[in-house]
Write an enzyme that holds these catalytic residues in place. Structure first.
Site, mmCIF file in Angstrom:
data_model
loop_
_atom_site.group_PDB
_atom_site.id
_atom_site.type_symbol
_atom_site.label_atom_id
_atom_site.label_comp_id
_atom_site.label_asym_id
_atom_site.label_seq_id
_atom_site.Cartn_x
_atom_site.Cartn_y
_atom_site.Cartn_z
ATOM 1 C CE1 TYR A 56 10.958 31.900 5.260
ATOM 2 C CE2 TYR A 56 10.894 29.753 4.898
ATOM 3 C CZ TYR A 56 11.003 30.806 4.274
ATOM 4 O OH TYR A 56 10.589 30.925 3.076
ATOM 5 N NE ARG A 81 -7.170 0.005 11.153
ATOM 6 C CZ ARG A 81 -6.062 0.007 10.680
ATOM 7 N NH1 ARG A 81 -5.071 1.011 10.784
ATOM 8 N NH2 ARG A 81 -5.893 -1.218 10.276
ATOM 9 C CE LYS A 129 -0.395 -0.396 4.882
ATOM 10 N NZ LYS A 129 -1.136 -1.078 6.072
HETATM 11 C C1 LIG Z 1 -0.350 -2.129 6.531
HETATM 12 C C2 LIG Z 1 -1.011 -3.489 7.056
HETATM 13 C C3 LIG Z 1 -0.060 -4.320 7.390
HETATM 14 C C4 LIG Z 1 1.516 -4.121 7.365
HETATM 15 O O1 LIG Z 1 1.917 -4.221 8.774
HETATM 16 P P1 LIG Z 1 3.493 -3.544 8.969
HETATM 17 O O2 LIG Z 1 3.360 -3.372 10.257
HETATM 18 O O3 LIG Z 1 3.997 -2.641 8.263
HETATM 19 O O4 LIG Z 1 4.084 -5.110 8.753
HETATM 20 C C5 LIG Z 1 -0.878 -5.605 7.577
HETATM 21 N N1 LIG Z 1 -2.062 -5.789 7.673
HETATM 22 C C6 LIG Z 1 -2.843 -4.695 7.490
HETATM 23 C C7 LIG Z 1 -4.415 -4.781 7.555
HETATM 24 C C8 LIG Z 1 -2.494 -3.144 7.065
HETATM 25 O O5 LIG Z 1 -3.097 -2.357 7.022
#
Ligand SMILES: *Cc1c(COP(=O)(O)O)cnc(C)c1O
Length: 631
Positions: free
Chosen positions: A264, A139, A41
């Protein structure tokens, strides 16, 4: 990592060998027979979803995991045919695309299950889905009763196939006791309702390292595979190498006196005479603003602290300790070089998230992929992104590919060329590619009072997505002016006027400009001897973003002495029809089509006083095509 000649202001190097080594190390923690899904992702946490996805599939990943339809679709366009699951709940408007691109959605809701079932039935396929159980993170996912219900419901829908059931840990890296309870819940609920599926999974990468999730037959690997630790205890269990290295170069060097402020609001003050190196990277490049006065970079092997606030495009480091520093020296901002430059070390400096830093790094940077010190491929900067909303089913690529293959009699070359064309169309541009559909252009010549001219009526119409609430139609008087109009996004249509005739309302009359049924208000301006017609209507704003039918009618005087009339296709077009009607006296007309695209030879039909040049509605015509009528 290999040294490379600096070509960009900043760039990202992706070490595919390190990625593979990390995956192999992680696979050592899998239970016998346990599989893994590679999570890609957010463009593989900024590493490039297609390249990482391919490497992971070669290492045995059973599927790839993305966040939404858009990401899945991009993988399909990039030629990945492996199973791709969408981890987040889908939105209503994503459902058709998910079915069309054979992606596997995560279901938490019966209404959506039914919609998928209907869409799949309509396409005569079985739609694979995964169901998500909430075991305590609260969630996404369904709670026990709802989940059991959903499972039964989906099992009875004929066009759905439950490919997997899964859950997710809330704190697998830091709370083994709570995680254990989540895993027990997962197993208890699957057993109680006799729920089974080809894939069951709960562990993310940190969980796997903590011995969690091995009761399921699969798991989901993300951050650790990218070589980033999520907890201090992990480095003792496994050696991971950062896959991403973010680099830039020294753009300016200068010495400031003791007491001088930097950046800045002058938030940093020199306690001594200081040698400053200016690096052309800022928070817009993904270098976090919170690293202001906290970050470090590596220059000639020495760590130099970031001084002052990180600005949008620049940051400043104290390079006093590196007297030999020179303009153009490579600077390492994040990555493999030193422990301090690992994502987890940098983010610890501002209590930030390494996940977040990876995703945001190199938004402007090109990515270069290395296989044991050899540059294997580079990804254009802005390709991570836009997929045309009407680019369906990889059809376009197939069509172009087969057309080219046929023409040049080589499938391999056809594929290469079409890939390149698609890349130009879709990936190299930081915007959506728009194309015209059903392009109709008709031209009618009539005798008139003037002996030197044909009175000419033209009518052109095409369908396209409306981009903004006004647009310009332009008549250029020179090639150069025409070129400039191509660069202007507001110019929807342009003519090149024959040098022989004067632009003016008497010789060029725009009879009407319409969008769907709306007759637009037109305002004419002359600029550098070109004519620009601004077209607008109070109801246009409501149509922005939707496909509309443009229609432009003109009446002109065409010089007889010209002896030729040309119609050019200047945009990617899906289906073209050009109709030319003329006085019968004009009987010797030569037709010269110059078409590129799927079909080089459009259909030409002639009758007394009329000629039609057309392609099939579904045929693609590339820009630079057209037809010349010589009389
Ligand atoms: C992003 C994600 C993962 C991967 O988790 P990591 O901590 O990066 O290994 C696994 N499962 C779900 C549902 C996720 O959204």
């Amino acid at each position: 990592m290999p040294q490379k000649k600096v070509r960009e202001r900043s760039w990202v190097e992706i070490d595919l060998a390190a990625f593979r080594a990390n995956l192999r190390a992680l696979k050592g923690f899998l239970a016998p027979g346990q599989n893994f899904i590679q999570i890609v992702k957010a463009d593989a946490y900024g590493h490039g979803a297609a390249e990482i996805g391919r490497a992971a599939l070669a290492e045995g990943a059973v599927a790839l995991g993305v966040a939404n339809l858009e990401e899945g679709k991009l993988l399909r366009i990039q030629g990945i045919a492996a199973p791709v699951m969408i981890l987040s709940p889908a939105l209503e408007n994503e459902l058709p695309g998910i079915v069309e691109h054979s992606l596997v959605p995560t279901l938490t809701d019966k209404t959506q299950a039914e919609r998928f079932n209907d869409l799949a039935a309509a396409s005569k396929i079985r739609q694979k889905v995964q169901l998500k159980l909430d075991t305590g993170m609260h969630r996404s996912g369904s709670l026990e009763k709802e989940f059991a219900d959903l499972w039964t419901f989906c099992s009875n829908l004929p066009s759905l196939e439950i490919e997997g059931v899964f859950s997710h840990f809330a704190s697998s890296e830091s709370d083994p006791a709570f995680s254990k309870r989540q895993e027990q819940e997962f197993q208890r609920i699957l057993n109680k309702y006799r729920i089974s599926a080809p894939l069951t999974h709960i562990a993310n990468s940190s969980a796997l390292l903590n011995g969690l999730g091995v009761s399921a037959n699969c798991c989901r690997l993300g951050i650790l595979s990218y070589g980033v630790y999520t907890h201090p205890g992990q480095s003792a269990k496994i050696e991971l190498r950062p896959v991403m290295t973010f680099k830039s170069a020294v753009a300016q060097l200068k010495t400031i006196p003791k007491g001088a402020g930097v950046g800045y609001n002058l938030s940093w003050t020199a306690a001594r005479k200081t040698r400053c190196a200016i690096i052309p990277v800022g928070y817009a490049d993904g270098y976090d603003f919170l690293l202001s006065n906290r970050g470090v970079v590596s220059l000639r092997g020495k760590l130099c602290p970031v001084i002052g606030k990180v600005s949008m495009d620049l940051l400043c480091v104290d390079a006093t300790a590196v007297p030999a520093a020179a303009l153009g020296d490579e600077v390492i901002l994040l990555g493999n070089a030193e422990p301090e430059l690992r994502a987890e070390s940098l983010t610890a400096r501002y209590h930030g998230s390494a996940y977040e830093l990876l995703c945001q790094v190199g938004r402007r940077a090109k990515r270069h992929y290395y296989e044991s010190r050899r540059l294997v491929t580079s990804a254009p900067m802005a390709r991570r992104d836009f997929v045309s909303s009407d680019y369906s089913n990889s059809k376009l690529s197939q069509i172009i590919q087969s057309a080219i293959a046929q023409r040049i009699d080589s499938e391999e070359m056809g594929e290469l060329i079409s890939r390149e064309i698609l890349r130009v169309f879709f990936f190299n541009k930081d915007r959506e590619i728009l194309y015209r559909k059903d392009f109709h252009h008709s031209i009618r010549f009539e005798e008139c009072d003037s002996q030197q001219h044909w009175r000419t009526f033209t009518s052109l119409s095409f369908s396209k997505i409306l981009q903004s609430d006004f647009f310009t139609v332009a008549c250029a008087t020179s090639e150069q002016a025409l070129k400039a109009y191509f660069k202007r996004r507001d110019v929807e249509y342009r003519w090149l006027m024959d040098g022989n005739f004067n632009l003016g309302e008497d010789s060029f009359l725009l009879t009407s400009v319409r969008v769907n049924e709306l007759k637009l208000d037109t305002r004419i301006h002359f600029r550098n001897s070109c004519m620009e017609i601004r077209c607008s209507h109070p109801d246009l704003p409501a149509l922005v973003g939707s496909e509309v039918r443009f229609r432009i009618d003109t009446q002109t005087q065409y010089p007889k002495s010209s002896h030729q009339l040309s119609v050019f296709i200047t945009e990617l077009t899906h289906g073209v029809k050009i109709h030319f009607s003329h006085p019968e006296a004009l009987d010797r007309i030569e037709i010269i089509p110059v078409f590129s695209g799927q079909n080089k030879y459009p259909r030409i039909t002639k009758s007394a006083g009329a000629i039609t040049v057309s392609t099939k509605p579904e045929e693609w015509v590339f820009p630079q095509s057209g037809v010349v009528f010589a009389y």
